[in-house]
Motif scaffolding. Structure first.
Motif, PDB file in Angstrom:
ATOM      1  N   GLY A 135       0.819  -1.238   0.064  1.00 43.62           N
ATOM      2  CA  GLY A 135       0.063   0.147  -0.086  1.00 43.62           C
ATOM      3  C   GLY A 135       0.976   1.305   0.073  1.00 43.62           C
ATOM      4  N   GLY A 136       0.255   2.259  -0.571  1.00 46.77           N
ATOM      5  CA  GLY A 136       0.917   3.493  -0.466  1.00 46.77           C
ATOM      6  C   GLY A 136       1.031   4.172   0.909  1.00 46.77           C
ATOM      7  N   ASN A 137       2.127   5.049   1.229  1.00 44.83           N
ATOM      8  CA  ASN A 137       2.420   5.511   2.610  1.00 44.83           C
ATOM      9  C   ASN A 137       1.329   6.856   2.642  1.00 44.83           C
ATOM     10  N   GLY A 138       1.016   7.403   3.853  1.00 39.31           N
ATOM     11  CA  GLY A 138       0.104   8.163   4.017  1.00 39.31           C
ATOM     12  C   GLY A 138       1.020   9.562   3.851  1.00 39.31           C
ATOM     13  N   SER A 156      -3.535  16.322  10.812  1.00 45.88           N
ATOM     14  CA  SER A 156      -3.017  15.051  11.082  1.00 45.88           C
ATOM     15  C   SER A 156      -2.332  14.212   9.852  1.00 45.88           C
ATOM     16  N   GLY A 157      -1.709  13.325   9.998  1.00 45.20           N
ATOM     17  CA  GLY A 157      -1.120  12.629   8.774  1.00 45.20           C
ATOM     18  C   GLY A 157      -1.931  11.512   8.110  1.00 45.20           C
ATOM     19  N   GLY A 158      -1.874  11.418   6.693  1.00 44.93           N
ATOM     20  CA  GLY A 158      -2.669  10.587   6.134  1.00 44.93           C
ATOM     21  C   GLY A 158      -2.663   8.896   6.391  1.00 44.93           C
ATOM     22  N   ASP A 159      -3.740   8.335   6.146  1.00 48.47           N
ATOM     23  CA  ASP A 159      -3.699   6.976   6.446  1.00 48.47           C
ATOM     24  C   ASP A 159      -2.891   6.116   5.340  1.00 48.47           C
ATOM     25  N   GLY A 160      -2.132   5.253   5.650  1.00 44.92           N
ATOM     26  CA  GLY A 160      -1.419   4.185   4.840  1.00 44.92           C
ATOM     27  C   GLY A 160      -2.297   3.443   4.039  1.00 44.92           C
ATOM     28  N   GLY A 161      -2.106   3.080   2.706  1.00 46.80           N
ATOM     29  CA  GLY A 161      -3.173   2.454   2.019  1.00 46.80           C
ATOM     30  C   GLY A 161      -3.094   0.796   2.111  1.00 46.80           C
ATOM     31  N   ALA A 162      -3.957   0.123   2.002  1.00 46.97           N
ATOM     32  CA  ALA A 162      -3.873  -1.296   2.225  1.00 46.97           C
ATOM     33  C   ALA A 162      -3.101  -1.997   1.269  1.00 46.97           C
ATOM     34  N   GLY A 163      -2.466  -3.031   1.717  1.00 50.77           N
ATOM     35  CA  GLY A 163      -1.525  -3.888   1.020  1.00 50.77           C
ATOM     36  C   GLY A 163      -2.434  -4.734  -0.039  1.00 50.77           C
ATOM     37  N   GLY A 164      -1.719  -5.047  -1.108  1.00 47.39           N
ATOM     38  CA  GLY A 164      -2.626  -5.660  -2.078  1.00 47.39           C
ATOM     39  C   GLY A 164      -2.976  -7.421  -1.963  1.00 47.39           C
ATOM     40  N   SER A 165      -3.291  -8.009  -2.756  1.00 52.96           N
ATOM     41  CA  SER A 165      -3.601  -9.271  -2.677  1.00 52.96           C
ATOM     42  C   SER A 165      -2.964 -10.153  -3.955  1.00 52.96           C
ATOM     43  N   LEU A 166      -2.485 -11.314  -3.280  1.00 54.99           N
ATOM     44  CA  LEU A 166      -1.865 -12.242  -4.271  1.00 54.99           C
ATOM     45  C   LEU A 166      -2.873 -13.535  -4.295  1.00 54.99           C
ATOM     46  N   ASN A 178      10.727 -13.263  -3.842  1.00 55.71           N
ATOM     47  CA  ASN A 178      10.200 -12.405  -2.644  1.00 55.71           C
ATOM     48  C   ASN A 178       8.930 -12.220  -2.951  1.00 55.71           C
ATOM     49  N   LEU A 179       7.936 -11.963  -1.666  1.00 56.16           N
ATOM     50  CA  LEU A 179       6.655 -11.449  -1.860  1.00 56.16           C
ATOM     51  C   LEU A 179       6.689 -10.429  -0.753  1.00 56.16           C
ATOM     52  N   SER A 180       6.151  -9.373  -1.064  1.00 58.07           N
ATOM     53  CA  SER A 180       5.732  -8.195   0.026  1.00 58.07           C
ATOM     54  C   SER A 180       4.452  -7.844  -0.397  1.00 58.07           C
ATOM     55  N   LEU A 181       3.436  -7.914   0.784  1.00 60.42           N
ATOM     56  CA  LEU A 181       2.134  -7.385   0.536  1.00 60.42           C
ATOM     57  C   LEU A 181       1.899  -6.359   1.833  1.00 60.42           C
ATOM     58  N   ASN A 182       2.574  -5.540   2.127  1.00 59.57           N
ATOM     59  CA  ASN A 182       2.544  -4.703   3.297  1.00 59.57           C
ATOM     60  C   ASN A 182       1.640  -3.611   3.116  1.00 59.57           C
ATOM     61  N   GLY A 183       1.282  -3.216   4.400  1.00 56.52           N
ATOM     62  CA  GLY A 183       0.209  -1.977   4.173  1.00 56.52           C
ATOM     63  C   GLY A 183       1.102  -0.819   4.254  1.00 56.52           C
ATOM     64  N   GLY A 184       0.512   0.208   3.732  1.00 54.48           N
ATOM     65  CA  GLY A 184       1.282   1.366   3.794  1.00 54.48           C
ATOM     66  C   GLY A 184       1.401   1.965   5.243  1.00 54.48           C
ATOM     67  N   LEU A 185       2.460   2.917   5.297  1.00 58.95           N
ATOM     68  CA  LEU A 185       2.691   3.508   6.682  1.00 58.95           C
ATOM     69  C   LEU A 185       2.130   4.937   6.917  1.00 58.95           C
ATOM     70  N   GLY A 186       1.414   4.921   7.957  1.00 58.72           N
ATOM     71  CA  GLY A 186       0.744   6.181   8.092  1.00 58.72           C
ATOM     72  C   GLY A 186       1.592   7.582   8.089  1.00 58.72           C
ATOM     73  N   GLY A 187       1.033   8.701   7.654  1.00 64.74           N
ATOM     74  CA  GLY A 187       1.880   9.897   7.526  1.00 64.74           C
ATOM     75  C   GLY A 187       2.113  10.469   9.026  1.00 64.74           C
ATOM     76  N   LYS A 188       3.087  11.465   9.010  1.00 60.95           N
ATOM     77  CA  LYS A 188       3.464  11.820  10.586  1.00 60.95           C
ATOM     78  C   LYS A 188       2.267  13.100  10.632  1.00 60.95           C
ATOM     79  N   ALA A 189       1.763  13.613  11.694  1.00 57.52           N
ATOM     80  CA  ALA A 189       1.094  14.586  12.230  1.00 57.52           C
ATOM     81  C   ALA A 189       1.998  15.893  11.943  1.00 57.52           C
ATOM     82  N   GLY A 190       1.376  17.232  11.326  1.00 60.76           N
ATOM     83  CA  GLY A 190       2.218  18.145  11.372  1.00 60.76           C
ATOM     84  C   GLY A 190       2.470  18.845  12.754  1.00 60.76           C
ATOM     85  N   LEU A 191       3.485  19.772  12.697  1.00 58.67           N
ATOM     86  CA  LEU A 191       4.028  20.290  13.950  1.00 58.67           C
ATOM     87  C   LEU A 191       3.096  21.480  14.404  1.00 58.67           C
TER      88      LEU A 191
END
Length: 674
Positions: A135-138, A156-166, A178-191
C-alpha cells in the motif's frame, strides 16, 4: 468435471465477476492481448485497470517487469497451463500527498492508495522473481504557524493504503522468490508552533495484504493412447487430457522416456518387449513463501514492533515459520492459529529489526496413477555383425564366419540373404561365409552386405610352420681376431617370412654372444642357428692376415677420411705406419671422382686399400644447343656437375621449353619443333 475442478472454476468466475465490477471504468485493452498463446515478456511494461491473459504458457524473464499503474483497484490476472515469474510484478499503491502548512489552518496529509490485486491461475506456477503489492504511504500533515495567536492545531497525517492481494490457483507450486504485501505507513502529524495542545495525530498504517493459495487436485484421465506398438528407435507421444504428474517406465531398457512435462511424455522404443508407462500425481508438495514484513513502529528500528498477517483459503496440511538464522533470536512468534478447517491462519510476529520471514506450506495430495502399454518390435535393418571379429588363421587354412542382422537397438532380425566378399586377393569367401586363405601371409577383411548396409570382420593370415632357415653371411672368410654379425631368415613352406629369433651357437676357434661371433687367430668356426624344427649352419674360414688398412671404402669428392694401419700378432692393434697415396697420418682427400689405392708399410709388411670417390651435391647443368627441323624429333641431353666440376652420372633431369621464336614440344625426352 470433479468437485475440486468445479470449486476452482467457481472461485475463478466469482473472482472475475468481482474484479469486473471493481474495474468497470477501466480500459480493457492491454499489451497482454497481443502477446500470443506462449507469452514471453522480456522488457518493462506498464498496465492500467483490469488486465487478463489466457494462453498455454506465460513467462516473465529476469530483468523484465510488469508494473500495474497505481490506480485504485488495478488487477493483473494470468491464466495458463504454466506460469514462470522470473522478473518483477509491481502492484504498489500510490503515496499520499503531504498536507500544506497554514496560519489559520493546516491541511491533512493525503491517504496512501491501496495496492492492486494479482491472480495467477495455472497447473504449474513457478515464482523465482519478486511480487510486490504494498500500500502507498500516507502523506504528512501540514504544520500550524498562527498569525494571530488563534487556538488551532496542526493537521493529522494521512492513513497508509492497504496492501494488495496475491491469489494463486495451482496444482504444482514452486515459490522461491520474494513476496511483499505490506500496508502503507501512516503519515506523520504536522507540527504545532503554539502553546496550545494539538489534537492532530499520526496517520494509521494500512492493513497488510492477503496471500491466498488454492491448490486444485484434478483426477487423472486415462493415458492416450492406451496401447501402442512401435519399432525400435521410433517414438510415441503419450498424454492425459486432465490432471498432471510425473511419467516413468517399468522397464527403461525396452522403452525409455526421452522427454516429458506434467501432461505428456515422449517414449522411445528400444529392445524388443513390453513395458508399462505410468503417470503419477499427488504426493508431498512444498511451497516456500518469503514475506518482507513492515513493523508497527518503523521510525525506530531498535524498538519492538509487532505485525499480524493472514494466509487465507489454505489447502495445506502443515504450516511452519522459518527466519534467517542470524536474526532468529530477534523474532518471537506470539501466535499461530493453524485451524486448517477454517482455511485461514493468523500469524503475529514481534521483532526488533526488519527481516524476511519464510512461510512454509506443506501439502499431502492423494496419489493417483494411470498407465499405458507400449509394445516394442524390432525396427529396420541398421547393422550387420560378423563373428568372429577379429579372426587369426594360417596360410592355406579356412575360417567359418557368421553374420547377424540387427536393428538400431541390437534386436536380431530374420534377414539373412547376405552378399559375402573379400577386400583383397589374400583369400576367397563363399556365400555361406566360409573363408579360405591363400598361400600369402598378411591382413584382409571379409564383408557381408544387404542393400547398403555392410558388416566387416578383419582377418590376420599368419605364416605356416617353419620350413627353412637361411643364415647371412653364409660361409664367409674373415680376418683373425675380428667380430662378425650374423642374420637369419625363417620361412614357411610358401616362403612367407616368420618374424622369430633363432637360438645361436658357435663351435670351433671362436665364441659368440647371440648372433655376434668373434674368431681367434686361425682355423674354422661353425655357427648354427635353430628355431623349432629347422636349423642351418655357416662355416667361417679364419684368414691369418697380420697387416691391413681400416677405413671407409667410399667417400664424397672434397671430403677427408681417416685411415688406420692395423697389425696383428695374437691380438690386433693400430700402428704408426708409413703411407703412400695418403697423407703421412693416414688421411685421404680427393676433389676428383674415381678409384684410388692407398698403401701402408710396417715392419716389412705392405697393405693396400681401394677408395672410390663419388661426386658431391649437383651444382649446375649444361645443355647443348640444338638446331631443330620442324616435325623431326631431337633427343635431349643434359650434363650435371657438382661444385668441383665432377660430372654427376645417372642424374634425373626434367626439361621444359620457353618459346622465343616459334614453338617446341617435349615428349619423353624428345623435343619436336613446330
Amino acid at each position: 468435471m470433479n468437485s475440486k475442478k468445479s470449486l476452482k472454476l467457481a472461485l475463478t468466475i466469482l473472482t472475475l465477476l468481482t474484479l469486473l465490477v471493481l474495474t468497470s471504468s477501466f480500459s480493457q485493452a492491454s499489451i497482454l492481448d497481443t502477446c500470443g498463446s506462449n507469452c514471453v515478456i522480456s522488457n518493462n511494461i506498464t498496465l492500467t485497470g483490469l488486465n487478463t491473459f489466457y494462453g498455454a504458457s506465460f513467462t516473465l524473464l529476469p530483468n523484465a517487469s510488469i508494473n500495474l499503474s497505481p490506480s485504485q483497484g488495478s488487477v493483473l490476472q494470468i491464466n495458463a497451463n504454466t506460469i514462470n515469474i522470473q522478473g518483477v510484478i509491481n502492484a504498489n499503491g500510490v503515496n499520499g500527498n503531504n498536507g500544506s502548512a497554514g496560519n489559520f489552518w493546516s491541511e491533512k496529509g493525503g491517504n496512501g492508495g491501496d495496492a492492486g490485486t494479482i491472480i495467477l491461475n495455472a497447473t504449474v506456477v513457478n515464482v523465482s522473481g519478486e511480487i510486490t503489492a504494498n500500500g502507498g504511504n500516507g502523506g504528512s500533515g501540514g504544520d500550524y504557524c498562527p498569525a494571530f495567536g488563534l487556538a488551532q492545531s496542526s493537521a493529522s497525517g494521512g492513513d497508509g493504503g492497504a496492501g494488495g492481494s496475491l491469489i494463486v490457483y495451482y496444482s504444482n507450486l514452486s515459490f522461491e522468490g520474494n513476496l511483499s504485501l505490506n500496508g502503507g505507513l501512516g503519515g506523520k502529524a504536522g507540527l504545532n508552533h503554539t502553546c496550545y495542545l494539538s489534537h492532530s495525530r499520526n496517520g494509521s498504517n494500512g492493513k497488510n495484504g492477503v496471500f491466498e493459495e488454492h491448490q486444485v487436485f484434478q483426477t487423472l484421465s486415462t493415458v492416450n493412447p492406451q496401447t501402442s506398438t512401435i519399432q525400435s528407435g521410433q517414438t510415441e507421444n503419450l498424454s492425459v487430457s486432465e490432471g498432471s504428474g510425473f511419467w516413468s517406465s517399468s522397464n527403461s531398457t525396452i522403452a525409455r522416456i526421452t522427454s516429458q512435462n506434467l501432461t505428456s511424455a515422449v517414449v522411445e522404443g528400444w529392445f524388443k518387449g513390453t513395458t508399462v508407462i505410468t503417470i503419477t500425481s499427488g504426493g508431498e508438495s512444498i511451497a516456500e513463501l518469503p514475506l518482507s514484513l513492515n513493523w508497527t513502529n518503523p521510525l525506530n528500528q531498535y524498538e519492538f514492533g509487532s505485525l499480524t498477517f493472514s494466509i487465507e483459503n489454505i489447502n495445506s496440511t502443515s504450516i511452519s515459520i522459518l527466519t534467517n538464522p542470524t536474526f532468529q533470536s530477534n523474532l518471537i512468534i506470539l501466535n499461530i492459529n493453524d485451524n486448517i478447517s477454517l482455511q485461514r491462519v493468523n500469524i503475529t510476529l514481534e521483532k526488533i529489526v526488519n527481516e524476511v520471514a519464510y512461510i512454509i506450506l506443506t501439502t499431502e495430495n492423494p496419489q493417483q496413477n494411470q498407465t499405458a502399454i507400449v509394445n516394442v518390435i524390432p525396427g529396420s535393418l541398421s547393422q550387420i555383425i560378423i563373428t568372429p571379429n577379429p579372426a587369426i588363421i594360417q596360410v592355406n587354412s579356412t575360417q567359418q564366419f557368421n553374420a547377424t542382422s540387427v536393428d538400431i537397438a541390437g534386436n536380431i532380425l530374420q534377414e539373412n540373404n547376405f552378399n559375402w566378399n573379400v577386400t583383397n586377393n589374400l583369400g576367397v569367401v563363399n556365400q555361406n561365409g566360409l573363408f579360405t586363405a591363400g598361400f600369402k601371409a598378411g591382413s584382409t577383411q571379409v564383408t557381408a552386405s544387404i542393400g547398403n548396409v555392410t558388416g566387416t570382420a578383419s582377418i590376420t593370415i599368419n605364416p605356416g610352420p617353419p620350413n627353412s632357415l637361411l643364415i647371412q653371411p653364409y660361409n664367409p672368410a674373415v680376418q683373425s681376431y675380428s667380430t662378425i654379425q650374423f642374420n637369419s631368415t625363417i620361412l614357411d613352406a610358401y616362403d612367407n617370412l616368420i618374424n622369430a629369433v633363432p637360438n645361436w651357437t658357435a663351435t670351433g676357434n671362436c665364441n659368440n654372444t647371440n648372433n655376434s661371433v668373434t674368431v681367434q687367430a686361425s682355423g674354422q668356426c661353425t655357427v648354427t642357428a635353430s628355431f623349432q624344427n629347422v636349423s642351418n649352419q655357416s662355416i667361417i674360414t679364419i684368414v691369418n692376415q697380420t697387416f691391413y688398412i681400416q677405413g671407409p671404402s667410399n667417400i664424397t669428392a672434397g671430403n677427408t677420411s681417416q685411415y688406420q694401419a692395423v697389425y696383428c700378432n695374437e691380438t690386433c692393434s693400430a700402428v704408426n705406419a708409413s703411407w703412400s697415396g695418403a697423407s703421412s697420418n693416414g688421411t685421404f682427400t680427393s676433389t676428383q671422382t674415381g678409384t684410388y689405392t692407398i698403401y701402408a708399410y710396417y715392419n716389412g709388411s705392405t697393405a693396400n686399400f681401394t677408395v672410390t670417390v663419388t661426386p658431391a651435391t649437383p651444382s649446375y647443368i649444361l645443355i647443348p644447343q640444338y638446331v631443330l627441323t620442324a616435325g623431326v624429333p631431337q633427343q635431349l641431353y643434359a650434363y650435371v656437375y657438382d661444385t668441383l666440376g665432377n660430372q654427376v652420372l645417372n642424374a634425373t633431369v626434367n626439361f621444359i621449353t620457353t618459346p622465343i621464336n616459334g614453338t617446341a614440344v617435349i615428349i619423353n625426352g624428345y623435343i619436336f619443333g613446330e
